[in-house]
Design a protein around this motif. Sequence first.
Motif, PDB file in Angstrom:
ATOM      1  N   GLU A  63      -2.511  16.617 -14.013  1.00  0.00           N
ATOM      2  CA  GLU A  63      -2.931  15.343 -14.333  1.00  0.00           C
ATOM      3  C   GLU A  63      -3.566  15.100 -13.023  1.00  0.00           C
ATOM      4  OE1 GLU A  63      -0.719  12.762 -17.652  1.00  0.00           O
ATOM      5  OE2 GLU A  63       0.297  13.014 -15.702  1.00  0.00           O
ATOM      6  N   LEU A  64      -4.460  14.091 -13.032  1.00  0.00           N
ATOM      7  CA  LEU A  64      -5.218  13.501 -11.963  1.00  0.00           C
ATOM      8  C   LEU A  64      -4.681  12.097 -11.777  1.00  0.00           C
ATOM      9  CD1 LEU A  64      -8.785  14.410 -12.691  1.00  0.00           C
ATOM     10  CD2 LEU A  64      -7.088  15.638 -10.792  1.00  0.00           C
ATOM     11  N   ARG A  83      -8.989  17.226 -18.379  1.00  0.00           N
ATOM     12  CA  ARG A  83     -10.154  17.570 -19.166  1.00  0.00           C
ATOM     13  C   ARG A  83     -10.671  16.080 -19.580  1.00  0.00           C
ATOM     14  NH1 ARG A  83      -9.779  15.852 -24.532  1.00  0.00           N
ATOM     15  NH2 ARG A  83     -11.251  16.978 -26.237  1.00  0.00           N
ATOM     16  N   VAL A  84      -9.883  15.067 -19.549  1.00  0.00           N
ATOM     17  CA  VAL A  84     -10.327  13.766 -20.022  1.00  0.00           C
ATOM     18  C   VAL A  84     -11.203  13.119 -18.822  1.00  0.00           C
ATOM     19  CG1 VAL A  84      -9.632  11.284 -20.215  1.00  0.00           C
ATOM     20  CG2 VAL A  84      -8.641  13.188 -21.531  1.00  0.00           C
ATOM     21  N   PHE A  85     -10.754  13.524 -17.778  1.00  0.00           N
ATOM     22  CA  PHE A  85     -11.446  13.065 -16.458  1.00  0.00           C
ATOM     23  C   PHE A  85     -12.881  13.652 -16.537  1.00  0.00           C
ATOM     24  CE2 PHE A  85     -12.681  13.395 -11.875  1.00  0.00           C
ATOM     25  CZ  PHE A  85     -12.455  12.445 -11.379  1.00  0.00           C
ATOM     26  N   VAL A  86     -13.162  14.961 -16.801  1.00  0.00           N
ATOM     27  CA  VAL A  86     -14.324  15.596 -16.853  1.00  0.00           C
ATOM     28  C   VAL A  86     -15.189  14.843 -18.034  1.00  0.00           C
ATOM     29  CG1 VAL A  86     -15.743  17.664 -17.467  1.00  0.00           C
ATOM     30  CG2 VAL A  86     -13.736  17.760 -15.724  1.00  0.00           C
ATOM     31  N   LEU A  87     -14.602  14.805 -19.153  1.00  0.00           N
ATOM     32  CA  LEU A  87     -15.280  14.033 -20.367  1.00  0.00           C
ATOM     33  C   LEU A  87     -15.705  12.835 -20.216  1.00  0.00           C
ATOM     34  CD1 LEU A  87     -13.255  15.512 -23.355  1.00  0.00           C
ATOM     35  CD2 LEU A  87     -15.378  16.326 -22.697  1.00  0.00           C
ATOM     36  N   MET A  88     -15.146  12.078 -19.320  1.00  0.00           N
ATOM     37  CA  MET A  88     -15.383  10.770 -18.690  1.00  0.00           C
ATOM     38  C   MET A  88     -16.591  10.894 -17.740  1.00  0.00           C
ATOM     39  SD  MET A  88     -13.628   8.752 -20.804  1.00  0.00           S
ATOM     40  CE  MET A  88     -13.816   9.887 -21.907  1.00  0.00           C
ATOM     41  N   LEU A  89     -16.595  11.732 -16.904  1.00  0.00           N
ATOM     42  CA  LEU A  89     -17.464  11.989 -15.900  1.00  0.00           C
ATOM     43  C   LEU A  89     -18.925  12.339 -16.710  1.00  0.00           C
ATOM     44  CD1 LEU A  89     -16.059  13.745 -13.014  1.00  0.00           C
ATOM     45  CD2 LEU A  89     -16.754  11.434 -12.894  1.00  0.00           C
ATOM     46  N   GLU A  90     -18.894  12.984 -17.786  1.00  0.00           N
ATOM     47  CA  GLU A  90     -19.842  13.621 -18.547  1.00  0.00           C
ATOM     48  C   GLU A  90     -20.530  12.268 -19.076  1.00  0.00           C
ATOM     49  OE1 GLU A  90     -21.472  16.603 -19.569  1.00  0.00           O
ATOM     50  OE2 GLU A  90     -20.582  17.812 -18.009  1.00  0.00           O
ATOM     51  N   LYS A  91     -19.701  11.567 -19.791  1.00  0.00           N
ATOM     52  CA  LYS A  91     -20.191  10.138 -20.433  1.00  0.00           C
ATOM     53  C   LYS A  91     -20.964   9.150 -19.546  1.00  0.00           C
ATOM     54  CE  LYS A  91     -18.428   7.372 -24.039  1.00  0.00           C
ATOM     55  NZ  LYS A  91     -17.330   7.447 -24.895  1.00  0.00           N
ATOM     56  N   ARG A 100      -4.986   8.187 -10.069  1.00  0.00           N
ATOM     57  CA  ARG A 100      -5.954   7.460  -9.473  1.00  0.00           C
ATOM     58  C   ARG A 100      -5.772   7.267  -8.010  1.00  0.00           C
ATOM     59  NH1 ARG A 100      -9.131   6.179  -6.963  1.00  0.00           N
ATOM     60  NH2 ARG A 100     -10.713   4.337  -6.871  1.00  0.00           N
ATOM     61  N   SER A 101      -4.771   7.291  -7.651  1.00  0.00           N
ATOM     62  CA  SER A 101      -4.324   6.720  -6.277  1.00  0.00           C
ATOM     63  C   SER A 101      -4.711   8.114  -5.204  1.00  0.00           C
ATOM     64  CB  SER A 101      -2.876   6.614  -6.075  1.00  0.00           C
ATOM     65  OG  SER A 101      -1.910   7.716  -6.547  1.00  0.00           O
ATOM     66  N   ASN A 102      -4.913   9.099  -5.811  1.00  0.00           N
ATOM     67  CA  ASN A 102      -5.445  10.349  -5.043  1.00  0.00           C
ATOM     68  C   ASN A 102      -6.616  10.123  -4.194  1.00  0.00           C
ATOM     69  OD1 ASN A 102      -6.149  12.842  -3.717  1.00  0.00           O
ATOM     70  ND2 ASN A 102      -5.504  13.911  -5.514  1.00  0.00           N
ATOM     71  N   GLU A 103      -6.386   9.972  -2.930  1.00  0.00           N
ATOM     72  CA  GLU A 103      -7.718   9.498  -2.160  1.00  0.00           C
ATOM     73  C   GLU A 103      -8.708  10.543  -2.082  1.00  0.00           C
ATOM     74  OE1 GLU A 103      -6.219   8.686   2.040  1.00  0.00           O
ATOM     75  OE2 GLU A 103      -4.876   7.079   1.248  1.00  0.00           O
ATOM     76  N   LEU A 104      -8.616  11.919  -2.579  1.00  0.00           N
ATOM     77  CA  LEU A 104      -9.386  12.871  -2.564  1.00  0.00           C
ATOM     78  C   LEU A 104     -10.341  12.479  -3.581  1.00  0.00           C
ATOM     79  CD1 LEU A 104     -10.446  15.445  -1.608  1.00  0.00           C
ATOM     80  CD2 LEU A 104      -8.861  16.692  -3.023  1.00  0.00           C
ATOM     81  N   LEU A 105      -9.968  11.947  -4.667  1.00  0.00           N
ATOM     82  CA  LEU A 105     -10.847  11.457  -5.619  1.00  0.00           C
ATOM     83  C   LEU A 105     -11.874  10.580  -5.160  1.00  0.00           C
ATOM     84  CD1 LEU A 105      -8.476  11.141  -8.764  1.00  0.00           C
ATOM     85  CD2 LEU A 105     -10.077  13.005  -8.192  1.00  0.00           C
ATOM     86  N   ASP A 106     -11.670   9.731  -4.345  1.00  0.00           N
ATOM     87  CA  ASP A 106     -12.730   8.733  -3.961  1.00  0.00           C
ATOM     88  C   ASP A 106     -13.628   9.422  -2.846  1.00  0.00           C
ATOM     89  OD1 ASP A 106     -11.919   5.765  -4.576  1.00  0.00           O
ATOM     90  OD2 ASP A 106      -9.886   6.439  -3.573  1.00  0.00           O
ATOM     91  N   ILE A 107     -13.220  10.084  -2.181  1.00  0.00           N
ATOM     92  CA  ILE A 107     -14.016  11.143  -1.426  1.00  0.00           C
ATOM     93  C   ILE A 107     -15.098  12.015  -2.197  1.00  0.00           C
ATOM     94  CG2 ILE A 107     -14.081  13.096   0.271  1.00  0.00           C
ATOM     95  CD1 ILE A 107     -11.310  12.249   1.394  1.00  0.00           C
ATOM     96  N   LEU A 108     -14.591  12.781  -3.227  1.00  0.00           N
ATOM     97  CA  LEU A 108     -15.570  13.454  -4.064  1.00  0.00           C
ATOM     98  C   LEU A 108     -16.197  12.419  -4.874  1.00  0.00           C
ATOM     99  CD1 LEU A 108     -12.949  16.311  -5.561  1.00  0.00           C
ATOM    100  CD2 LEU A 108     -14.656  16.441  -3.600  1.00  0.00           C
ATOM    101  N   ALA A 109     -15.588  11.341  -5.153  1.00  0.00           N
ATOM    102  CA  ALA A 109     -16.527  10.285  -5.915  1.00  0.00           C
ATOM    103  C   ALA A 109     -17.693   9.926  -5.278  1.00  0.00           C
ATOM    104  CB  ALA A 109     -15.564   9.286  -6.594  1.00  0.00           C
ATOM    105  N   ASN A 110     -17.548   9.397  -4.194  1.00  0.00           N
ATOM    106  CA  ASN A 110     -18.676   9.228  -3.236  1.00  0.00           C
ATOM    107  C   ASN A 110     -19.647  10.206  -2.989  1.00  0.00           C
ATOM    108  OD1 ASN A 110     -19.655   7.330  -1.122  1.00  0.00           O
ATOM    109  ND2 ASN A 110     -19.220   8.672   0.589  1.00  0.00           N
ATOM    110  N   GLU A 111     -19.422  11.438  -3.104  1.00  0.00           N
ATOM    111  CA  GLU A 111     -20.399  12.466  -2.869  1.00  0.00           C
ATOM    112  C   GLU A 111     -21.299  12.467  -4.329  1.00  0.00           C
ATOM    113  OE1 GLU A 111     -21.106  14.782  -0.302  1.00  0.00           O
ATOM    114  OE2 GLU A 111     -19.952  13.590   0.876  1.00  0.00           O
ATOM    115  N   LEU A 112     -20.487  12.096  -5.544  1.00  0.00           N
ATOM    116  CA  LEU A 112     -21.331  11.931  -6.630  1.00  0.00           C
ATOM    117  C   LEU A 112     -21.884  10.633  -6.827  1.00  0.00           C
ATOM    118  CD1 LEU A 112     -18.584  13.943  -8.682  1.00  0.00           C
ATOM    119  CD2 LEU A 112     -20.846  14.745  -8.144  1.00  0.00           C
ATOM    120  N   ASN A 113     -21.937   9.891  -5.859  1.00  0.00           N
ATOM    121  CA  ASN A 113     -22.420   8.305  -5.886  1.00  0.00           C
ATOM    122  C   ASN A 113     -21.826   7.510  -7.099  1.00  0.00           C
ATOM    123  OD1 ASN A 113     -24.790   8.569  -4.200  1.00  0.00           O
ATOM    124  ND2 ASN A 113     -25.932   9.534  -5.656  1.00  0.00           N
TER     125      ASN A 113
END
Length: 141
Positions: A100-101, A64-72, A103-116
């Motif tokens: 919980e997510l 939830r917090v992660f998505v709200l931060m992305l929206e922000k 930060r060390s999860n490498e999948l987050l970096d892969i998805l983040a890269n797709e979202l610039n």
Amino acid sequence: MEIKAELLKPYTENERIDFIVQQNHKNGYEIRETETSLEAWGYTEAEIKLKEKERINNLKCTKRVFVLMLEKMGLDYFKQILPLIDGNRQAKLEWELCVELERSNELLDILANELNITSKQLDLLFQYANGEDVKLEVVNG
């Protein structure tokens, strides 16, 4: 004054230190190593940067917090994030099964890269979500 916990002798110096840290944690105190304190112990600049990266990698937040931060940061959950997660089997499994997510999860970096989203922006997101005094950066693109 009421004694809440007691460390019985004999104990080692490490046991005494662990006991103090545990009691501070139970009382809601947070112990942070600052650059100044690390420098005082003789850490090099490279070692300090490595320790800071390790600290950030251990940060967690709820979805939830992660998505709200992305929206922000200017991203749309339903138009940009959810389709990306749905399009990646591993991401979908982790998203649906985690509480919980990390930060060390490498999948987050892969998805983040797709979202610039840069790795630094992702670090800042986790720091902000954990109450640190940092500024979120708006995503370009």
